[in-house]
Enzyme design. Structure first.
Site, PDB file in Angstrom:
ATOM      1  N   HIS A 171       0.851  -1.204   0.000  1.00 58.35           N
ATOM      2  CA  HIS A 171       0.000   0.000   0.000  1.00 58.35           C
ATOM      3  C   HIS A 171       0.889   1.258   0.000  1.00 58.35           C
ATOM      4  O   HIS A 171       0.846   2.076   0.917  1.00 58.35           O
ATOM      5  CB  HIS A 171      -0.836  -0.077   1.281  1.00 58.35           C
ATOM      6  CG  HIS A 171      -1.886   0.960   1.478  1.00 58.35           C
ATOM      7  ND1 HIS A 171      -1.688   2.310   1.278  1.00 58.35           N
ATOM      8  CD2 HIS A 171      -3.158   0.822   1.893  1.00 58.35           C
ATOM      9  CE1 HIS A 171      -2.800   2.965   1.574  1.00 58.35           C
ATOM     10  NE2 HIS A 171      -3.707   2.081   1.946  1.00 58.35           N
ATOM     11  N   GLU A 274      -1.166   1.225  -5.233  1.00 61.52           N
ATOM     12  CA  GLU A 274      -0.938   0.002  -4.456  1.00 61.52           C
ATOM     13  C   GLU A 274      -1.005  -1.221  -5.370  1.00 61.52           C
ATOM     14  O   GLU A 274      -2.001  -1.414  -6.064  1.00 61.52           O
ATOM     15  CB  GLU A 274      -2.012  -0.102  -3.367  1.00 61.52           C
ATOM     16  CG  GLU A 274      -2.162   1.175  -2.557  1.00 61.52           C
ATOM     17  CD  GLU A 274      -3.423   1.176  -1.693  1.00 61.52           C
ATOM     18  OE1 GLU A 274      -3.830   0.095  -1.230  1.00 61.52           O
ATOM     19  OE2 GLU A 274      -4.006   2.258  -1.494  1.00 61.52           O
TER      20      GLU A 274
HETATM   21  C1  BG6 Z   1      -6.806   2.307   0.753  1.00 63.92           C
HETATM   22  C2  BG6 Z   1      -8.276   2.028   0.776  1.00 63.92           C
HETATM   23  O1  BG6 Z   1      -6.133   1.202   0.233  1.00 63.92           O
HETATM   24  O2  BG6 Z   1      -6.357   2.569   2.086  1.00 63.92           O
HETATM   25  C3  BG6 Z   1      -9.004   3.208   1.405  1.00 63.92           C
HETATM   26  O3  BG6 Z   1      -8.738   1.761  -0.539  1.00 63.92           O
HETATM   27  C4  BG6 Z   1      -8.450   3.494   2.788  1.00 63.92           C
HETATM   28  O4  BG6 Z   1     -10.390   2.909   1.464  1.00 63.92           O
HETATM   29  C5  BG6 Z   1      -6.948   3.693   2.670  1.00 63.92           C
HETATM   30  O5  BG6 Z   1      -9.065   4.652   3.315  1.00 63.92           O
HETATM   31  C6  BG6 Z   1      -6.249   3.963   4.004  1.00 63.92           C
HETATM   32  O6  BG6 Z   1      -6.520   2.946   4.899  1.00 63.92           O
HETATM   33  P1  BG6 Z   1      -6.012   3.009   6.390  1.00 63.92           P
HETATM   34  O7  BG6 Z   1      -6.613   1.832   7.064  1.00 63.92           O
HETATM   35  O8  BG6 Z   1      -4.503   2.947   6.346  1.00 63.92           O
HETATM   36  O9  BG6 Z   1      -6.470   4.334   6.954  1.00 63.92           O
END
Ligand code: BG6
Length: 303
Positions: A171, A274
């Site tokens: 991510h 990602e």
């Molecule tokens: C992304 C998702 O991969 O991660 C989003 O598609 C999400 O929906 C974002 O808001 C951040 O996620 P987190 O859990 O790290 O706040």
């Protein structure tokens, strides 16, 4: 166990890699060689930063307000989402993006390659808490290579005698000059789930440009993506293998403010592209088998 002295005596590489305390009791690997510098937090196996020596600005973005604390996810870097992506399919109380990013990982090896790049290998530390959420004999391993490019490979091993299914993502938050002058190329014509637009299915027309919250899961794509950054006048290339989904996410101002760990205006200077296996691209890992999803990031000046 991750004790600083033991880690340094077993895995430090003179002049290239050492371990240090960071934040509230966490340990990070600090890597610097002729090609690049990087930091990696052992909690989550989380690459936090990467800056090639020739780059004027970091390529992997870390929020100034990122919390380094036990059990908390770190805002920025390259979180490892595993063994599911996003919300758990049935259990609303289970952590979004899976537990891997907030649990300890252990170092299993470090070395310098012939080209002068630095490699660190890690494995997620299994626990009853993880088994309670994901009752499979699976092992997650990470291989990170810090050089002119940044390579990350996430391997899932099935140590049991029945198949299991995983979702996953690297991510990664990329540093950009300004989201308003940024485009993402490589997903033209791909189908996506528009999570910020009522969870409807759409098809991508042309390059992706940003004018508000964007949260899209592109499916059935193995394409290389390019982040074109007009402000920093550079391109970031994202090549991948073993991944059939690509997620593009930027929260924009209101959502970033609510999240509280972006810092003032931080959301303008990042975009997540990602490499993933999500939705219909979740992967079956055969009994006794393994699956690897790998990425390679590079940066080049835009003429
Ligand atoms: C992304 C998702 O991969 O991660 C989003 O598609 C999400 O929906 C974002 O808001 C951040 O996620 P987190 O859990 O790290 O706040």
């Amino acid at each position: 166990m991750n004790h600083l002295e033991t880690l340094n005596s077993r895995f430090a590489i003179a002049g290239q890699l050492r371990f240090d305390h960071a934040g509230d009791g966490l340990i990070v690997a600090e890597i610097a060689n002729a090609h690049a510098s990087a930091t990696l937090c052992l909690q989550g196996g989380h690459v936090m930063t990467w800056k090639p020596a020739t780059a004027g600005a970091p390529v992997v973005w870390l929020s100034k307000l990122a919390k380094l604390a036990p059990g908390k996810s770190i805002r920025g870097g390259a979180p490892v989402c595993w063994p599911w992506f996003g919300a758990h399919a049935t259990e609303a109380g289970f952590p979004g993006h899976g537990p891997a990013r907030t649990v300890p990982w252990e170092v299993t090896g470090t070395r310098t390659l012939n080209d002068g790049s630095t490699e660190i290998a890690l494995a997620m530390v299994d626990s009853d808490a993880i088994r309670a959420m994901w009752p499979h004999p699976g092992r997650a391993e990470l291989l990170v290579n810090v050089g002119q490019t940044l390579k990350i490979a996430l391997t899932t091993r099935n140590l049991g005698d029945s198949d299991f299914v995983i979702g996953e993502a690297l991510h990664t938050y990329f540093q950009i000059g300004d989201i308003a002058g940024t485009r993402v190329l490589g997903l033209e014509g791909c189908a996506y789930l528009d999570k910020a637009g009522g969870n409807v299915r759409q098809r991508q027309e042309g390059a992706i440009a940003f004018g508000g919250e964007t949260d899209r899961v592109y499916v059935d794509t193995e394409a290389e993506c390019v982040i074109e950054d007009a402000r920093l006048k550079r391109r970031i290339r994202i090549a991948k293998s073993g991944s059939r989904s690509t997620v593009v996410w930027t929260p924009w101002a209101e959502k970033a403010d609510k999240m509280g760990d972006f810092g003032s205006g931080g959301w303008r200077e990042m975009v997540c592209v990602e490499s993933a296996n999500a939705l219909e691209n979740c992967v079956t890992v055969k009994a006794g088998g393994s699956h690897t999803m790998a990425v390679e990031y590079r940066v080049e000046a835009m003429m």
